[in-house]
Design a protein around this motif. Sequence first.
Motif, PDB file in Angstrom:
ATOM      1  N   TYR A   1      77.936 -32.132  82.582  1.00  0.00           N
ATOM      2  CA  TYR A   1      76.852 -31.035  82.171  1.00  0.00           C
ATOM      3  C   TYR A   1      75.646 -31.976  81.932  1.00  0.00           C
ATOM      4  CZ  TYR A   1      80.150 -27.413  81.867  1.00  0.00           C
ATOM      5  OH  TYR A   1      80.985 -26.398  82.006  1.00  0.00           O
ATOM      6  N   ASN A   2      75.672 -33.153  81.443  1.00  0.00           N
ATOM      7  CA  ASN A   2      74.482 -34.134  81.112  1.00  0.00           C
ATOM      8  C   ASN A   2      74.105 -34.499  82.732  1.00  0.00           C
ATOM      9  OD1 ASN A   2      74.654 -33.775  78.495  1.00  0.00           O
ATOM     10  ND2 ASN A   2      75.909 -35.941  78.269  1.00  0.00           N
ATOM     11  N   GLY A   3      74.958 -34.785  83.511  1.00  0.00           N
ATOM     12  CA  GLY A   3      74.514 -35.067  84.861  1.00  0.00           C
ATOM     13  C   GLY A   3      73.671 -33.757  85.630  1.00  0.00           C
ATOM     14  N   GLU A   4      73.853 -32.632  85.164  1.00  0.00           N
ATOM     15  CA  GLU A   4      73.319 -31.458  85.776  1.00  0.00           C
ATOM     16  C   GLU A   4      72.000 -31.145  85.108  1.00  0.00           C
ATOM     17  OE1 GLU A   4      74.247 -29.358  88.154  1.00  0.00           O
ATOM     18  OE2 GLU A   4      75.771 -30.663  88.911  1.00  0.00           O
TER      19      GLU A   4
ATOM     20  N   SER B   1      90.411 -28.725  67.084  1.00  0.00           N
ATOM     21  CA  SER B   1      89.820 -27.425  67.112  1.00  0.00           C
ATOM     22  C   SER B   1      88.397 -27.818  66.831  1.00  0.00           C
ATOM     23  CB  SER B   1      90.483 -26.567  66.462  1.00  0.00           C
ATOM     24  OG  SER B   1      91.834 -26.267  66.832  1.00  0.00           O
ATOM     25  N   SER B   2      87.543 -27.566  67.775  1.00  0.00           N
ATOM     26  CA  SER B   2      85.986 -27.474  67.394  1.00  0.00           C
ATOM     27  C   SER B   2      85.471 -26.730  68.647  1.00  0.00           C
ATOM     28  CB  SER B   2      85.458 -28.974  67.827  1.00  0.00           C
ATOM     29  OG  SER B   2      86.075 -29.883  66.881  1.00  0.00           O
ATOM     30  N   VAL B   3      84.080 -27.070  68.980  1.00  0.00           N
ATOM     31  CA  VAL B   3      83.320 -26.144  69.601  1.00  0.00           C
ATOM     32  C   VAL B   3      82.649 -26.982  70.767  1.00  0.00           C
ATOM     33  CG1 VAL B   3      81.257 -24.413  69.885  1.00  0.00           C
ATOM     34  CG2 VAL B   3      82.748 -24.363  67.811  1.00  0.00           C
ATOM     35  N   PHE B   4      82.693 -26.660  71.928  1.00  0.00           N
ATOM     36  CA  PHE B   4      82.049 -27.359  73.009  1.00  0.00           C
ATOM     37  C   PHE B   4      80.807 -26.595  73.444  1.00  0.00           C
ATOM     38  CE2 PHE B   4      81.349 -28.609  77.509  1.00  0.00           C
ATOM     39  CZ  PHE B   4      81.176 -29.917  77.462  1.00  0.00           C
ATOM     40  N   VAL B   5      79.516 -27.507  73.041  1.00  0.00           N
ATOM     41  CA  VAL B   5      78.522 -27.011  73.251  1.00  0.00           C
ATOM     42  C   VAL B   5      77.478 -27.408  74.512  1.00  0.00           C
ATOM     43  CG1 VAL B   5      75.911 -26.683  72.240  1.00  0.00           C
ATOM     44  CG2 VAL B   5      78.356 -26.840  70.926  1.00  0.00           C
ATOM     45  N   VAL B   6      76.912 -26.412  75.241  1.00  0.00           N
ATOM     46  CA  VAL B   6      75.998 -26.825  76.392  1.00  0.00           C
ATOM     47  C   VAL B   6      74.677 -26.073  76.215  1.00  0.00           C
ATOM     48  CG1 VAL B   6      75.529 -26.730  79.045  1.00  0.00           C
ATOM     49  CG2 VAL B   6      78.033 -26.850  78.165  1.00  0.00           C
ATOM     50  N   GLU B   7      73.819 -27.270  75.839  1.00  0.00           N
ATOM     51  CA  GLU B   7      72.258 -26.894  75.602  1.00  0.00           C
ATOM     52  C   GLU B   7      71.663 -26.790  77.019  1.00  0.00           C
ATOM     53  OE1 GLU B   7      70.595 -28.823  72.528  1.00  0.00           O
ATOM     54  OE2 GLU B   7      71.835 -28.403  71.125  1.00  0.00           O
ATOM     55  N   ASN B   8      70.461 -26.002  77.078  1.00  0.00           N
ATOM     56  CA  ASN B   8      69.713 -25.744  78.335  1.00  0.00           C
ATOM     57  C   ASN B   8      70.623 -25.553  79.654  1.00  0.00           C
ATOM     58  OD1 ASN B   8      67.439 -26.535  76.805  1.00  0.00           O
ATOM     59  ND2 ASN B   8      67.984 -28.906  76.948  1.00  0.00           N
ATOM     60  N   PRO B   9      71.526 -24.718  79.499  1.00  0.00           N
ATOM     61  CA  PRO B   9      72.333 -24.444  80.722  1.00  0.00           C
ATOM     62  C   PRO B   9      71.728 -23.872  81.758  1.00  0.00           C
ATOM     63  CG  PRO B   9      72.677 -22.638  79.135  1.00  0.00           C
ATOM     64  CD  PRO B   9      71.761 -23.717  78.292  1.00  0.00           C
ATOM     65  N   LYS B  10      71.978 -24.320  83.046  1.00  0.00           N
ATOM     66  CA  LYS B  10      71.388 -23.824  84.188  1.00  0.00           C
ATOM     67  C   LYS B  10      71.764 -22.647  84.860  1.00  0.00           C
ATOM     68  CE  LYS B  10      72.070 -26.540  87.960  1.00  0.00           C
ATOM     69  NZ  LYS B  10      72.284 -27.571  88.713  1.00  0.00           N
ATOM     70  N   TRP B  11      72.890 -22.136  84.230  1.00  0.00           N
ATOM     71  CA  TRP B  11      73.752 -20.946  84.567  1.00  0.00           C
ATOM     72  C   TRP B  11      73.283 -19.695  83.642  1.00  0.00           C
ATOM     73  CZ3 TRP B  11      75.781 -25.870  84.083  1.00  0.00           C
ATOM     74  CH2 TRP B  11      76.195 -26.367  85.292  1.00  0.00           C
TER      75      TRP B  11
ATOM     76  N   THR C   1      78.951 -21.145  83.446  1.00  0.00           N
ATOM     77  CA  THR C   1      78.571 -22.639  82.934  1.00  0.00           C
ATOM     78  C   THR C   1      80.008 -23.348  82.752  1.00  0.00           C
ATOM     79  OG1 THR C   1      76.639 -21.971  81.696  1.00  0.00           O
ATOM     80  CG2 THR C   1      77.924 -23.958  80.708  1.00  0.00           C
ATOM     81  N   ILE C   2      81.205 -22.406  81.910  1.00  0.00           N
ATOM     82  CA  ILE C   2      82.228 -23.217  81.782  1.00  0.00           C
ATOM     83  C   ILE C   2      83.041 -23.626  82.858  1.00  0.00           C
ATOM     84  CG2 ILE C   2      83.574 -21.287  81.077  1.00  0.00           C
ATOM     85  CD1 ILE C   2      83.722 -24.901  79.693  1.00  0.00           C
ATOM     86  N   GLN C   3      83.183 -22.217  83.990  1.00  0.00           N
ATOM     87  CA  GLN C   3      83.808 -22.414  84.973  1.00  0.00           C
ATOM     88  C   GLN C   3      83.439 -23.399  85.914  1.00  0.00           C
ATOM     89  OE1 GLN C   3      86.846 -20.509  85.299  1.00  0.00           O
ATOM     90  NE2 GLN C   3      87.077 -22.050  86.904  1.00  0.00           N
ATOM     91  N   THR C   4      82.231 -23.759  86.195  1.00  0.00           N
ATOM     92  CA  THR C   4      81.794 -24.642  87.238  1.00  0.00           C
ATOM     93  C   THR C   4      82.018 -26.046  86.575  1.00  0.00           C
ATOM     94  OG1 THR C   4      79.870 -23.086  87.486  1.00  0.00           O
ATOM     95  CG2 THR C   4      79.489 -25.543  88.045  1.00  0.00           C
TER      96      THR C   4
END
Length: 287
Positions: free
Chosen positions: A159-162, A189-199, A205-208
């Motif tokens: 995701y950083n590369g995207e 057990s935590s949370v995976f975060v994607v900021e500024n998603p392009k989807w 987002t997660i499936q890609t």
Amino acid sequence: CLELPHIMILIDDPDRQIIEPLFEQTASYDKLYDTDLMQNGGHITGWFLPNGPETEVIEAKLEALCDRETFNKKYGCTDAQALLPYAVGDGNHSMATAKAYWEEVKKGLTAEEQENHPARFALVEVVNIHDESLIIEPIHRALFGVDADELLGALTDFYNGEGCKAYVADEAPKSETAHFFPFCSASKSSVFVVENPKWAIPVATIQTGLDAYLETHTSAKIDYIHGTDVVVSLAEKPGNLGFILPDIAKNDLFRGVVFDGVLPRKTFSMGEAHEKRYYMEAKTIVK
């Protein structure tokens, strides 16, 4: 000779102006069936609308869904995005079958015969996605044969590369634009975060990212799971990790297709399995 599909065509009509007004006029229609369904399936009633003023009004309202100016304003898009007045919400295999059958049939027809041959058309059910009876549930992701830290690191790099900002956090972010996914494994057990998603929607987002990971990690496997409790149970076993996907916002479904294209496989589930076993109407597909 007969077509008995379960093709559900969705329309995005939040103001309920196309289908819902018909329920106030059923007294003037011929009732076709009115029966209980087997195995606690509830009750169903069907009315017949002959071609005429009522169907012309419906067709005009459906056609209005294709108005470019209204469409662009509704979804905040431009003419660069394709118009999407309808979406196949369920029964895509029935739609594909009808198309494949028509491709075979039309080979033996003249151009004039092709115009109105019954096999050219598919029998579908048009449903407003905003109908309260239409329940849309998320489908979660479970990974098998993975190392949790390695998987999360690979997704972060992807995701950083995207051009996004990805990281693991203790809790969901306050940002309304970020996509985030609680996850669990045998070790954390935590949370995976994607900021500024392009989807446009979280499931895309997660499936890609998962598709990219699985392409380079052929020993890892993925499954699509209904029910949070099932995901948690699977994730407790060593070598497994489960992502919990958020509830699907009905307003986001059409927007997701408009901006991202075809939705990822297993994006959502429409209702429960026991609600999908009834075939009440058929159409002749031979002359």
